[in-house]
Design a protein around this motif. Structure first.
Motif, PDB file in Angstrom:
ATOM      1  N   GLU A  66       0.941  -1.321   0.042  1.00  0.00           N
ATOM      2  CA  GLU A  66      -0.072  -0.043   0.089  1.00  0.00           C
ATOM      3  C   GLU A  66       0.833   1.245  -0.037  1.00  0.00           C
ATOM      4  O   GLU A  66       0.317   2.155  -0.677  1.00  0.00           O
ATOM      5  N   SER A  67       2.076   1.253   0.797  1.00  0.00           N
ATOM      6  CA  SER A  67       3.055   2.233   0.764  1.00  0.00           C
ATOM      7  C   SER A  67       4.541   1.570   1.061  1.00  0.00           C
ATOM      8  O   SER A  67       4.286   0.410   1.287  1.00  0.00           O
ATOM      9  N   HIS A  68       5.536   2.511   1.322  1.00  0.00           N
ATOM     10  CA  HIS A  68       6.642   1.910   1.531  1.00  0.00           C
ATOM     11  C   HIS A  68       6.733   1.363   3.171  1.00  0.00           C
ATOM     12  O   HIS A  68       7.506   0.451   3.339  1.00  0.00           O
ATOM     13  N   LYS A  69       5.732   1.465   3.802  1.00  0.00           N
ATOM     14  CA  LYS A  69       5.516   1.125   5.146  1.00  0.00           C
ATOM     15  C   LYS A  69       4.468  -0.078   5.404  1.00  0.00           C
ATOM     16  O   LYS A  69       4.603  -0.665   6.248  1.00  0.00           O
ATOM     17  N   ALA A  70       3.540   0.125   4.628  1.00  0.00           N
ATOM     18  CA  ALA A  70       2.265  -1.016   4.790  1.00  0.00           C
ATOM     19  C   ALA A  70       2.408  -2.024   3.504  1.00  0.00           C
ATOM     20  O   ALA A  70       2.180  -1.334   2.287  1.00  0.00           O
ATOM     21  N   TRP A  71       2.322  -3.151   3.924  1.00  0.00           N
ATOM     22  CA  TRP A  71       2.401  -4.263   2.976  1.00  0.00           C
ATOM     23  C   TRP A  71       1.692  -5.266   3.549  1.00  0.00           C
ATOM     24  O   TRP A  71       1.536  -5.743   4.916  1.00  0.00           O
ATOM     25  N   ALA A  72       1.475  -6.359   2.779  1.00  0.00           N
ATOM     26  CA  ALA A  72       1.094  -7.855   3.473  1.00  0.00           C
ATOM     27  C   ALA A  72       1.435  -8.951   2.423  1.00  0.00           C
ATOM     28  O   ALA A  72       1.614  -8.316   1.350  1.00  0.00           O
ATOM     29  N   SER A  73       1.680 -10.068   2.798  1.00  0.00           N
ATOM     30  CA  SER A  73       1.844 -11.247   1.898  1.00  0.00           C
ATOM     31  C   SER A  73       0.911 -12.295   2.335  1.00  0.00           C
ATOM     32  O   SER A  73       0.513 -12.552   3.634  1.00  0.00           O
TER      33      SER A  73
END
Length: 79
Positions: A66-73
Motif C-alpha cells: 500500500e506504501s513503503h511502510k504498509a504491505w502484506a503477503s
C-alpha cells in the motif's frame, strides 16, 4: 506474466467493497490470499488443458504494498 494479468484484470479499477459485497473486509491481506487463490486456479486450468497431470508443484508468495511502510503477503502451496 499473462497468467497474473488475467487474474488481476477482474480487480483493476473496481471498487473492491462493491465487488465482494457486504460483510467482506477487502484488506490487503484478503487481496493477497484472493490473488493467490486465483493464480492457483489458473495454474490448474493451464496444466489440465495441456494434459500435464504433474503440473506446477510448489509454493509461491503474493505480496502487495500500500506504501513503503504498509504491505502484506500470503504464501501457500500451488495445489
Amino acid at each position: 506474466s499473462d497468467l497474473l494479468a488475467e487474474v488481476l484484470k477482474k480487480y483493476n479499477y473496481k471498487n473492491l467493497d462493491e465487488l465482494f459485497g457486504e460483510g467482506v473486509m477487502t484488506t490487503t491481506e484478503f487481496m493477497c490470499k484472493t490473488i493467490h487463490n486465483g493464480i492457483v486456479e489458473k495454474l490448474k486450468e493451464k496444466y489440465d488443458k495441456e494434459g500435464d497431470e504433474n503440473g506446477f508443484k510448489g509454493w509461491f508468495k503474493v505480496s502487495l504494498w500500500e506504501s513503503h511502510k504498509a504491505w502484506a503477503s500470503y504464501e501457500g502451496p500451488s495445489s
